[in-house]
Design a protein around this motif. Structure first.
Motif, PDB file in Angstrom:
ATOM      1  N   LEU A 188       0.965  -1.169   0.016  1.00 26.49           N
ATOM      2  CA  LEU A 188      -0.005   0.018  -0.024  1.00 26.49           C
ATOM      3  C   LEU A 188       0.889   1.259  -0.029  1.00 26.49           C
ATOM      4  O   LEU A 188       0.573   2.139  -0.609  1.00 26.49           O
ATOM      5  N   ILE A 189       1.876   1.264   0.859  1.00 29.08           N
ATOM      6  CA  ILE A 189       2.753   2.434   0.912  1.00 29.08           C
ATOM      7  C   ILE A 189       3.515   2.568  -0.647  1.00 29.08           C
ATOM      8  O   ILE A 189       3.640   3.732  -0.958  1.00 29.08           O
ATOM      9  N   ALA A 190       3.753   1.533  -1.334  1.00 22.04           N
ATOM     10  CA  ALA A 190       4.500   1.854  -2.368  1.00 22.04           C
ATOM     11  C   ALA A 190       3.529   2.165  -3.588  1.00 22.04           C
ATOM     12  O   ALA A 190       3.767   2.945  -4.480  1.00 22.04           O
ATOM     13  N   GLY A 191       2.291   1.861  -3.396  1.00 23.02           N
ATOM     14  CA  GLY A 191       1.257   2.272  -4.280  1.00 23.02           C
ATOM     15  C   GLY A 191       0.911   3.525  -4.192  1.00 23.02           C
ATOM     16  O   GLY A 191       0.973   4.340  -5.049  1.00 23.02           O
ATOM     17  N   GLN A 192       0.970   4.133  -2.916  1.00 23.85           N
ATOM     18  CA  GLN A 192       0.476   5.229  -2.571  1.00 23.85           C
ATOM     19  C   GLN A 192       1.477   6.505  -2.904  1.00 23.85           C
ATOM     20  O   GLN A 192       1.262   7.358  -3.696  1.00 23.85           O
ATOM     21  N   LEU A 193       2.815   5.949  -2.719  1.00 24.75           N
ATOM     22  CA  LEU A 193       3.958   6.866  -3.335  1.00 24.75           C
ATOM     23  C   LEU A 193       3.846   6.887  -4.720  1.00 24.75           C
ATOM     24  O   LEU A 193       4.098   8.048  -5.306  1.00 24.75           O
ATOM     25  N   LYS A 194       3.731   5.916  -5.275  1.00 27.56           N
ATOM     26  CA  LYS A 194       3.880   5.843  -6.986  1.00 27.56           C
ATOM     27  C   LYS A 194       2.829   6.702  -7.495  1.00 27.56           C
ATOM     28  O   LYS A 194       3.220   7.480  -8.272  1.00 27.56           O
ATOM     29  N   ASP A 195       1.391   6.455  -6.997  1.00 32.22           N
ATOM     30  CA  ASP A 195       0.546   7.423  -7.634  1.00 32.22           C
ATOM     31  C   ASP A 195       0.812   8.837  -7.197  1.00 32.22           C
ATOM     32  O   ASP A 195       0.341   9.835  -8.050  1.00 32.22           O
ATOM     33  N   ARG A 196       1.461   9.401  -6.023  1.00 37.83           N
ATOM     34  CA  ARG A 196       1.594  10.578  -5.826  1.00 37.83           C
ATOM     35  C   ARG A 196       2.888  11.306  -6.537  1.00 37.83           C
ATOM     36  O   ARG A 196       2.977  12.561  -6.712  1.00 37.83           O
ATOM     37  N   LEU A 197       4.017  10.430  -6.680  1.00 33.04           N
ATOM     38  CA  LEU A 197       5.137  10.926  -7.439  1.00 33.04           C
ATOM     39  C   LEU A 197       5.220  10.556  -8.662  1.00 33.04           C
ATOM     40  O   LEU A 197       6.274  10.952  -9.302  1.00 33.04           O
ATOM     41  N   GLY A 198       4.456   9.662  -9.223  1.00 32.48           N
ATOM     42  CA  GLY A 198       4.512   9.228 -10.851  1.00 32.48           C
ATOM     43  C   GLY A 198       6.085   8.502 -10.795  1.00 32.48           C
ATOM     44  O   GLY A 198       6.469   8.483 -12.088  1.00 32.48           O
ATOM     45  N   ARG A 199       6.605   7.710  -9.891  1.00 30.41           N
ATOM     46  CA  ARG A 199       7.643   7.097  -9.927  1.00 30.41           C
ATOM     47  C   ARG A 199       7.451   5.620  -9.478  1.00 30.41           C
ATOM     48  O   ARG A 199       6.595   5.424  -8.747  1.00 30.41           O
ATOM     49  N   PRO A 200       8.242   4.598 -10.362  1.00 31.21           N
ATOM     50  CA  PRO A 200       8.116   3.286  -9.556  1.00 31.21           C
ATOM     51  C   PRO A 200       8.560   3.336  -8.184  1.00 31.21           C
ATOM     52  O   PRO A 200       9.846   3.856  -7.767  1.00 31.21           O
ATOM     53  N   VAL A 201       8.043   2.430  -7.032  1.00 31.29           N
ATOM     54  CA  VAL A 201       8.399   2.448  -5.850  1.00 31.29           C
ATOM     55  C   VAL A 201       8.684   1.204  -5.362  1.00 31.29           C
ATOM     56  O   VAL A 201       7.746   0.217  -5.829  1.00 31.29           O
ATOM     57  N   ILE A 202       9.665   0.693  -4.536  1.00 32.71           N
ATOM     58  CA  ILE A 202       9.583  -0.473  -3.883  1.00 32.71           C
ATOM     59  C   ILE A 202       9.936   0.025  -2.306  1.00 32.71           C
ATOM     60  O   ILE A 202      10.677   0.683  -1.833  1.00 32.71           O
ATOM     61  N   ALA A 203       9.236  -0.801  -1.431  1.00 34.16           N
ATOM     62  CA  ALA A 203       9.104  -0.522  -0.065  1.00 34.16           C
ATOM     63  C   ALA A 203       9.400  -1.846   0.598  1.00 34.16           C
ATOM     64  O   ALA A 203       8.942  -2.998   0.362  1.00 34.16           O
ATOM     65  N   LEU A 204      10.347  -1.947   1.560  1.00 38.82           N
ATOM     66  CA  LEU A 204      10.610  -3.180   2.204  1.00 38.82           C
ATOM     67  C   LEU A 204      10.287  -3.008   3.925  1.00 38.82           C
ATOM     68  O   LEU A 204      10.674  -1.878   4.438  1.00 38.82           O
ATOM     69  N   ALA A 205      10.065  -4.065   4.346  1.00 37.74           N
ATOM     70  CA  ALA A 205      10.058  -4.242   5.741  1.00 37.74           C
ATOM     71  C   ALA A 205      10.337  -5.605   6.336  1.00 37.74           C
ATOM     72  O   ALA A 205      10.220  -6.536   5.506  1.00 37.74           O
ATOM     73  N   PRO A 206      10.806  -5.857   7.565  1.00 36.06           N
ATOM     74  CA  PRO A 206      11.071  -6.975   8.171  1.00 36.06           C
ATOM     75  C   PRO A 206       9.717  -8.092   7.936  1.00 36.06           C
ATOM     76  O   PRO A 206       8.726  -7.725   7.940  1.00 36.06           O
ATOM     77  N   ALA A 207      10.147  -9.234   7.706  1.00 40.98           N
ATOM     78  CA  ALA A 207       9.093 -10.164   7.433  1.00 40.98           C
ATOM     79  C   ALA A 207       8.386 -10.459   8.579  1.00 40.98           C
ATOM     80  O   ALA A 207       7.111 -11.001   8.994  1.00 40.98           O
ATOM     81  N   ALA A 208       9.194 -10.288   9.719  1.00 44.31           N
ATOM     82  CA  ALA A 208       8.615 -10.303  11.458  1.00 44.31           C
ATOM     83  C   ALA A 208       9.547  -9.641  12.187  1.00 44.31           C
ATOM     84  O   ALA A 208      10.493  -9.342  11.970  1.00 44.31           O
ATOM     85  N   PRO A 209       8.726  -9.191  13.373  1.00 45.69           N
ATOM     86  CA  PRO A 209       9.808  -8.606  14.315  1.00 45.69           C
ATOM     87  C   PRO A 209      11.033  -9.185  14.655  1.00 45.69           C
ATOM     88  O   PRO A 209      10.859 -10.621  15.006  1.00 45.69           O
ATOM     89  N   GLY A 210      12.265  -8.628  14.515  1.00 43.70           N
ATOM     90  CA  GLY A 210      13.401  -9.173  14.867  1.00 43.70           C
ATOM     91  C   GLY A 210      14.088 -10.159  13.632  1.00 43.70           C
ATOM     92  O   GLY A 210      15.100 -10.898  13.877  1.00 43.70           O
ATOM     93  N   SER A 211      13.181 -10.439  12.554  1.00 44.86           N
ATOM     94  CA  SER A 211      13.480 -11.243  11.388  1.00 44.86           C
ATOM     95  C   SER A 211      14.665 -10.786  10.616  1.00 44.86           C
ATOM     96  O   SER A 211      14.756  -9.571  10.623  1.00 44.86           O
ATOM     97  N   ASP A 212      15.402 -11.508  10.201  1.00 44.54           N
ATOM     98  CA  ASP A 212      16.583 -11.238   9.305  1.00 44.54           C
ATOM     99  C   ASP A 212      16.323 -11.292   8.006  1.00 44.54           C
ATOM    100  O   ASP A 212      17.173 -11.042   7.084  1.00 44.54           O
ATOM    101  N   GLU A 213      14.843 -11.399   7.604  1.00 43.89           N
ATOM    102  CA  GLU A 213      14.702 -11.208   6.243  1.00 43.89           C
ATOM    103  C   GLU A 213      13.561 -10.208   6.092  1.00 43.89           C
ATOM    104  O   GLU A 213      12.661  -9.953   6.770  1.00 43.89           O
ATOM    105  N   TYR A 214      13.711  -9.456   5.156  1.00 38.67           N
ATOM    106  CA  TYR A 214      13.064  -8.369   4.708  1.00 38.67           C
ATOM    107  C   TYR A 214      12.002  -8.974   3.599  1.00 38.67           C
ATOM    108  O   TYR A 214      12.470  -9.561   2.619  1.00 38.67           O
ATOM    109  N   ARG A 215      10.817  -8.233   3.498  1.00 37.45           N
ATOM    110  CA  ARG A 215      10.065  -8.574   2.390  1.00 37.45           C
ATOM    111  C   ARG A 215       9.543  -7.235   1.583  1.00 37.45           C
ATOM    112  O   ARG A 215       9.510  -6.226   2.404  1.00 37.45           O
ATOM    113  N   GLY A 216       9.394  -7.211   0.385  1.00 38.34           N
ATOM    114  CA  GLY A 216       9.276  -5.929  -0.391  1.00 38.34           C
ATOM    115  C   GLY A 216       8.207  -5.945  -1.328  1.00 38.34           C
ATOM    116  O   GLY A 216       7.753  -7.228  -1.786  1.00 38.34           O
TER     117      GLY A 216
END
Length: 588
Positions: free
Chosen positions: A376-404
């Motif tokens: 949702l964050i990537a989509g909202q930024l893309k709509d507002r800025l007219g640029r492709p957006v990639i947003a990343l967050a931890p897969a779970a609290p304390g996880s060493d894997e990020y999902r984007g």
């Protein structure tokens, strides 16, 4: 706050010598031809225009395998996905297979526990129940490891998916995906729920051929489930080509008539929307977010249960989904504000390098973000800025894997962009997949810096196309009336790649009034001595043109405004620019 400048409308080109005839409203004729329609059959929503299931690669074989499983009483497990497309596809599969007499259940991955799709972690839990046949919905084409784990556990897998395949296909028994190589099926834009609809149609045909159905066990009429197909198709924002328009049109017809799942009716109730006035946009903006909220913050099983439930349970589940959606909005607002601060901070920190402009592709991450909301964050930024957006967050609290999640703009195929990133930085992503406008990925937390570098390097060799606001041109004063509003409302359905008609004209702004929510109520005139047209500009209370100018060039939709059973004309303003004196002054 940063925002793209909305470009002035560009008129859609009209092909020469196209005559649709059929008594169409002249403006609607113009609208259809501008969208590439060449004959009336392309705008007919008759189910007879649907291509048969056997036209899709492996669809008939998958239907026959399901039919055999139903006949033999095998345990079928449907594995859905945690968005509305996956949820509606799972609910469709379970309810139709049950109507056929199958022994069927479902699972849906938990975003934080299992990751995306049929992962080895999910298979490890599924194997304990020893299903005979596992069927994926809206995923599987990229789930190589999970499908291999299922096969090792002795579970047969059929993949039904609509995402772009990679260079190698997963080791499933059968793969039904109209986008795989060698498939000549004409409906390449089907959503996951649409692919499942076709597989079930093939299963119904196979069971019918062996005499499975009887007066005591009648064959299900698949058209009765098109409400689910319409909801999933619109929610997944796939192109509304002719095939998808047929499916959506019939589903909307059922929904407006109240002949839909109790869960869909209940979701309209909690949203305070009149189901009898449902159009495609309402499914995408009102119903889908409440289902998606469960998959983003909780468990999409709640959404599937709502779609499968009877009246009483559906009302309770819809209320729960509505509450989760309120929580989602609050958390999303916090994350959006943090994202804006990151972008503005980067520009302040590196004004020379950035040239005071945004990079071609924006990549953001935060250790405190929720992985269910990065899309949702990537989509909202893309709509507002007219640029492709990639947003990343931890897969779970304390996880060493990020999902984007990645969201793109027309002209940049985001999944192919990830392929280029993988070439520049081999191994930087553990998994990735998607399609032209949206994609997902996972990577190790320690790889974020290298990934960000690869995004910037890949972006150096691409050119982001200019933002275009396509318009169907101006309307003459005599064309802006209730007849046109009725004609446009009855046409369509409108959606992705078959956009709702947008017109542009210079107008006199006769009167204006701010209303609750920061919106502007406007009264427009084509000429000083002409009639007033009521209009609304959502969120435009701070727009300097609309709040101060006497005249403006506007881009707008022609809408029906229904109030207490009465249909009235209203223009919905989408953009406003200063009008040259000559544009309107000559009319006064």
């Amino acid at each position: 706050m940063l925002s793209r400048a909305l470009p002035r409308p560009r008129r859609r080109p009209l092909p020469p010598e196209v005559d649709l005839s059929g008594g169409l409203h002249p403006v609607l004729h113009r609208v259809y031809t501008a969208r590439g329609v060449r004959h009336l059959g392309e705008i007919s929503n008759d189910l007879a225009h649907l291509p048969p299931p056997e036209a899709m690669l492996n669809c008939a074989a998958a239907g026959a395998r399901l039919a055999a499983a139903v006949q033999r009483g095998e345990r079928i497990l449907v594995v859905g996905d945690f968005d509305t497309d996956g949820a509606t596809g799972a609910a469709l599969a379970v309810s139709v297979l049950q109507a056929m007499g199958a022994t069927v259940s479902y699972r849906v991955p938990d975003r934080r526990v299992h990751g995306y799709g049929l992962s080895p972690a999910l298979v490890g839990e599924i194997a304990a129940g020893s299903p005979d046949l596992l069927v994926t919905v809206d995923h599987g084409i990229a789930c190589h490891e999970g499908i291999a784990a299922a096969r090792a556990a002795g579970i047969e897998v059929i993949v039904t998916d609509h995402h772009l395949p990679g260079a190698e296909l997963p080791p499933a028994s059968l793969i039904v995906n109209p986008r795989q190589s060698g498939d000549t099926f004409p409906g390449k834009a089907l959503a996951g729920v649409g692919v499942m609809f076709y597989v079930l149609a093939a299963a119904r045909r196979a069971l019918n051929e062996i005499g499975w159905f009887t007066p005591a066990r009648p064959a299900p009429r698949l058209a009765d489930w098109l409400d689910l197909v319409a909801l999933g198709t619109v929610a997944d924002m796939v192109p509304l080509d002719h095939l998808n328009r047929i499916l959506v049109a019939h589903g909307l017809r059922r929904i407006r008539a109240g002949r839909c799942r109790p869960g869909i009716r209940a979701l309209f109730d909690v949203a305070g929307r009149d189901i009898a006035q449902c159009r495609a946009a309402a499914l995408g903006w009102t119903i889908a977010p409440r289902l998606n909220a469960a998959g983003r913050l909780d468990d999409m099983a709640l959404g599937i249960e709502c779609l499968l439930a009877g009246d009483d349970a559906a009302a309770e589940l819809a209320a729960m989904l509505d509450g989760i959606n309120r929580d989602r909005r609050e958390l999303q607002e916090t994350m959006q504000n943090e994202a804006w601060k990151k972008i503005e901070g980067d520009l302040r920190a590196h004004p020379a390098a950035a040239g005071d402009t945004l990079p071609p592709v924006i990549c953001l991450s935060d250790p405190n973000w929720h992985p269910g909301l990065v899309g949702l964050i990537a989509g909202q930024l893309k709509d507002r800025l007219g640029r492709p957006v990639i947003a990343l967050a931890p897969a779970a609290p304390g996880s060493d894997e990020y999902r984007g999640s990645a969201r793109s703009v027309p002209g940049l195929h985001i999944r192919d962009f990830l392929v280029e990133i993988a070439r520049l930085a081999p191994g930087v992503m553990r998994r990735y997949g998607g399609h032209a406008m949206a994609a997902g990925l996972t990577l190790a937390a320690g790889e974020i810096a290298r990934f960000t570098w690869a995004v910037a390097a890949a972006a150096e060799v691409i050119e982001i196309p200019d933002d275009i606001l396509w318009s169907d041109g101006p309307l003459a004063a005599g064309e802006i009336d209730l007849d046109l509003a009725h004609a446009l409302d009855a046409a369509g359905p409108w959606g992705q790649h078959f956009e709702e008609p947008l017109f542009d004209n210079p107008f006199l702004l006769a009167r204006r009034r701010e209303v609750n929510g920061g919106h502007l109520q406007l009264w427009l005139k084509y000429a000083a001595d002409g009639p007033e047209y009521p209009a609304i500009a959502f969120g435009a209370a701070g727009n300097p043109v609309l709040t101060t100018a006497d005249r403006a060039h506007l881009a707008y939709h022609v809408k029906l405004d229904r109030w207490h059973g009465e249909a009235r004309l209203k223009l919905h303003v989408e953009g406003a620019w200063e009008a040259a004196d000559s544009e309107v002054a000559g009319r006064s």
